[in-house]
Design an enzyme around this catalytic site. Structure first.
Site, PDB file in Angstrom:
ATOM      1  N   GLN A  93       0.853  -1.197   0.000  1.00 32.46           N
ATOM      2  CA  GLN A  93       0.000   0.000   0.000  1.00 32.46           C
ATOM      3  C   GLN A  93       0.888   1.246   0.000  1.00 32.46           C
ATOM      4  O   GLN A  93       0.389   2.355  -0.152  1.00 32.46           O
ATOM      5  CB  GLN A  93      -0.909   0.014   1.229  1.00 32.46           C
ATOM      6  CG  GLN A  93      -1.861  -1.170   1.303  1.00 32.46           C
ATOM      7  CD  GLN A  93      -2.570  -1.229   2.645  1.00 32.46           C
ATOM      8  OE1 GLN A  93      -3.646  -0.671   2.818  1.00 32.46           O
ATOM      9  NE2 GLN A  93      -1.968  -1.910   3.595  1.00 32.46           N
ATOM     10  N   ASN A  94       2.169   1.041   0.198  1.00 31.92           N
ATOM     11  CA  ASN A  94       3.101   2.164   0.316  1.00 31.92           C
ATOM     12  C   ASN A  94       3.451   2.711  -1.063  1.00 31.92           C
ATOM     13  O   ASN A  94       3.526   1.958  -2.046  1.00 31.92           O
ATOM     14  CB  ASN A  94       4.377   1.736   1.050  1.00 31.92           C
ATOM     15  CG  ASN A  94       4.081   1.250   2.468  1.00 31.92           C
ATOM     16  OD1 ASN A  94       3.037   1.592   3.037  1.00 31.92           O
ATOM     17  ND2 ASN A  94       4.953   0.434   3.016  1.00 31.92           N
ATOM     18  N   VAL A  95       3.665   3.995  -1.099  1.00 30.67           N
ATOM     19  CA  VAL A  95       3.969   4.657  -2.386  1.00 30.67           C
ATOM     20  C   VAL A  95       5.453   5.019  -2.469  1.00 30.67           C
ATOM     21  O   VAL A  95       5.907   5.526  -3.492  1.00 30.67           O
ATOM     22  CB  VAL A  95       3.076   5.900  -2.582  1.00 30.67           C
ATOM     23  CG1 VAL A  95       1.616   5.468  -2.742  1.00 30.67           C
ATOM     24  CG2 VAL A  95       3.208   6.918  -1.453  1.00 30.67           C
ATOM     25  N   ASP A  96       6.199   4.716  -1.392  1.00 34.43           N
ATOM     26  CA  ASP A  96       7.645   4.916  -1.458  1.00 34.43           C
ATOM     27  C   ASP A  96       8.274   3.758  -2.235  1.00 34.43           C
ATOM     28  O   ASP A  96       7.611   2.766  -2.538  1.00 34.43           O
ATOM     29  CB  ASP A  96       8.233   5.005  -0.028  1.00 34.43           C
ATOM     30  CG  ASP A  96       8.002   3.728   0.787  1.00 34.43           C
ATOM     31  OD1 ASP A  96       7.354   3.795   1.851  1.00 34.43           O
ATOM     32  OD2 ASP A  96       8.469   2.648   0.346  1.00 34.43           O
ATOM     33  N   HIS A 111      -1.493   1.480  -4.330  1.00 33.04           N
ATOM     34  CA  HIS A 111      -1.930   2.877  -4.192  1.00 33.04           C
ATOM     35  C   HIS A 111      -1.044   3.852  -4.950  1.00 33.04           C
ATOM     36  O   HIS A 111      -1.097   5.056  -4.696  1.00 33.04           O
ATOM     37  CB  HIS A 111      -1.998   3.254  -2.702  1.00 33.04           C
ATOM     38  CG  HIS A 111      -3.034   2.451  -1.967  1.00 33.04           C
ATOM     39  ND1 HIS A 111      -3.043   2.336  -0.596  1.00 33.04           N
ATOM     40  CD2 HIS A 111      -4.073   1.699  -2.418  1.00 33.04           C
ATOM     41  CE1 HIS A 111      -4.064   1.566  -0.226  1.00 33.04           C
ATOM     42  NE2 HIS A 111      -4.699   1.157  -1.324  1.00 33.04           N
ATOM     43  N   THR A 178       0.319  -2.665   8.695  1.00 30.23           N
ATOM     44  CA  THR A 178      -0.875  -2.020   8.157  1.00 30.23           C
ATOM     45  C   THR A 178      -2.023  -2.153   9.138  1.00 30.23           C
ATOM     46  O   THR A 178      -2.211  -3.191   9.757  1.00 30.23           O
ATOM     47  CB  THR A 178      -1.291  -2.606   6.791  1.00 30.23           C
ATOM     48  OG1 THR A 178      -2.530  -2.008   6.375  1.00 30.23           O
ATOM     49  CG2 THR A 178      -1.436  -4.110   6.811  1.00 30.23           C
ATOM     50  N   SER A 179      -2.806  -1.070   9.228  1.00 30.22           N
ATOM     51  CA  SER A 179      -3.954  -1.076  10.165  1.00 30.22           C
ATOM     52  C   SER A 179      -5.136  -1.843   9.576  1.00 30.22           C
ATOM     53  O   SER A 179      -6.142  -2.055  10.247  1.00 30.22           O
ATOM     54  CB  SER A 179      -4.377   0.378  10.453  1.00 30.22           C
ATOM     55  OG  SER A 179      -4.754   1.010   9.220  1.00 30.22           O
TER      56      SER A 179
HETATM   57  N1  APR Z   1       6.438  -1.924  12.837  1.00 31.29           N
HETATM   58  C1  APR Z   1       5.282  -2.572  12.535  1.00 31.29           C
HETATM   59  N2  APR Z   1       4.083  -1.958  12.473  1.00 31.29           N
HETATM   60  C2  APR Z   1       4.071  -0.635  12.716  1.00 31.29           C
HETATM   61  C3  APR Z   1       5.234   0.115  13.027  1.00 31.29           C
HETATM   62  C4  APR Z   1       6.450  -0.589  13.084  1.00 31.29           C
HETATM   63  N3  APR Z   1       7.608   0.026  13.380  1.00 31.29           N
HETATM   64  N4  APR Z   1       4.864   1.427  13.214  1.00 31.29           N
HETATM   65  C5  APR Z   1       3.531   1.476  13.022  1.00 31.29           C
HETATM   66  N5  APR Z   1       3.047   0.252  12.731  1.00 31.29           N
HETATM   67  C6  APR Z   1       1.671  -0.140  12.396  1.00 31.29           C
HETATM   68  C7  APR Z   1       0.577   0.538  13.181  1.00 31.29           C
HETATM   69  O1  APR Z   1       0.309  -0.167  14.393  1.00 31.29           O
HETATM   70  C8  APR Z   1      -0.596   0.439  12.198  1.00 31.29           C
HETATM   71  O2  APR Z   1      -1.272  -0.805  12.333  1.00 31.29           O
HETATM   72  O3  APR Z   1       1.475   0.231  11.051  1.00 31.29           O
HETATM   73  C9  APR Z   1       0.088   0.476  10.825  1.00 31.29           C
HETATM   74  C10 APR Z   1      -0.071   1.801  10.109  1.00 31.29           C
HETATM   75  O4  APR Z   1      -1.430   1.946   9.791  1.00 31.29           O
HETATM   76  P1  APR Z   1      -1.872   3.148   8.854  1.00 31.29           P
HETATM   77  O5  APR Z   1      -1.244   4.405   9.337  1.00 31.29           O
HETATM   78  O6  APR Z   1      -3.358   3.077   8.729  1.00 31.29           O
HETATM   79  O7  APR Z   1      -1.183   2.831   7.451  1.00 31.29           O
HETATM   80  P2  APR Z   1      -1.687   1.820   6.340  1.00 31.29           P
HETATM   81  O8  APR Z   1      -2.387   0.638   6.949  1.00 31.29           O
HETATM   82  O9  APR Z   1      -0.544   1.544   5.445  1.00 31.29           O
HETATM   83  O10 APR Z   1      -2.782   2.708   5.546  1.00 31.29           O
HETATM   84  C11 APR Z   1      -3.368   2.118   4.414  1.00 31.29           C
HETATM   85  O11 APR Z   1      -4.522   4.192   3.997  1.00 31.29           O
HETATM   86  O12 APR Z   1      -4.573   6.458   3.890  1.00 31.29           O
HETATM   87  C12 APR Z   1      -4.438   5.325   3.135  1.00 31.29           C
HETATM   88  O13 APR Z   1      -3.339   5.242   1.073  1.00 31.29           O
HETATM   89  C13 APR Z   1      -3.103   5.274   2.450  1.00 31.29           C
HETATM   90  O14 APR Z   1      -1.875   3.294   1.841  1.00 31.29           O
HETATM   91  C14 APR Z   1      -2.494   3.971   2.922  1.00 31.29           C
HETATM   92  C15 APR Z   1      -3.698   3.205   3.424  1.00 31.29           C
END
Ligand code: APR
Length: 232
Positions: A93-96, A111, A178-179
């Site tokens: 889901q990462n864009v980096d 994404h 990912t959340s």
């Molecule tokens: N190691 C493992 N997990 C981690 C760490 C870490 N060091 N730091 C944070 N996390 C976890 C958090 O607990 C959370 O579950 O990473 C997750 C980040 O969740 P989000 O901020 O919701 O990111 P993501 O799930 O990638 O979002 C999905 O949402 O806004 C859109 O397009 C955007 O691609 C993104 C999508």
């Protein structure tokens, strides 16, 4: 979704912003996340692009510069090293481009990609940016404004069927950082084959994912040790 053959030698990794967090890139929904500083409607939606394209361009220009200034971490490298032993597909889901810079060779960006721009009149016209900004007035070869090559909220995730087929045939599925709050990406967990080994690695200990073994911890700490046990 085509019924793909189960392949015990295939690993699919589904990654989110938490994998890049140890490299220094903000997540979205954690305390210092992007959606705590911005409303996504204002910077990551077609409506924002129509009403304030300069604000949208600046949001992605800053993220592109930041992503270019950090390095892949041990989590990215452990995933890349799996390719020595398995067929590996990364669905991110990462864009980096930290997966690619760590050495992963098959990466599906659900994404979009920060380092690319595309035409607003012909989406097949995609241009490599590196870490360069996009400005108002930067035009494609057909004379239309360039936009970030990002899937905004409300736009179609064109790679989702491809990703679902990759997950469905994997002998091992690793979900990391990912959340699981954003669909259709979050729905990929349910595409995993019943016989697949399934792990979910996340900093948040409260998260439960049906049928997945949950390991709480930071991706850059957990993944090297976990994935080493896969390649013994
Ligand atoms: N190691 C493992 N997990 C981690 C760490 C870490 N060091 N730091 C944070 N996390 C976890 C958090 O607990 C959370 O579950 O990473 C997750 C980040 O969740 P989000 O901020 O919701 O990111 P993501 O799930 O990638 O979002 C999905 O949402 O806004 C859109 O397009 C955007 O691609 C993104 C999508």
């Amino acid at each position: 979704m085509n019924p793909s053959a189960f392949n015990s030698q295939k690993v699919v990794v589904i990654s989110g912003a938490g994998l890049s967090a140890p490299s220094g890139l903000p997540t979205f929904r954690d305390n210092n996340g992007y959606w705590k500083q911005y409303r996504f409607e204002d910077v990551a939606s077609p409506r924002a692009w129509a009403s304030q394209p300069g604000v949208v361009l600046e949001f992605y220009n800053e993220r592109r510069t930041k992503a270019a200034s950090v390095e892949p971490n041990a989590g990215h490298r452990a995933i890349a090293e799996l390719e020595d032993r398995f067929e590996v597909v990364v669905v991110t889901q990462n864009v980096d481009d930290l997966h690619e810079r760590a050495g992963s060779t098959r990466v599906i960006h659900l994404h979009g990609e920060l380092n690319k721009a595309r035409s607003t009149s012909d989406e097949s016209l995609v241009y490599e940016l590196g870490s360069r900004p996009i400005a108002l007035g930067d035009l494609c070869e057909k004379g239309s404004q360039l936009r970030p090559h990002i899937v905004w909220f409300g736009e179609e995730v064109k790679a989702i069927d491809l990703a679902a087929n990759e997950v469905a045939s994997a002998g091992r599925v690793l979900v990391v950082g990912t959340s699981l709050k954003v669909y259709p990406a979050a729905g990929l967990c349910s595409c995993a084959h019943e016989y697949a080994t399934k792990f979910y690695v996340d900093l948040d200990a409260k998260r439960q994912v049906p049928d997945f073994t949950v390991i709480q911890g930071s991706a850059d700490v957990i993944l090297p040790d976990l994935l080493k046990t896969w390649t013994r």
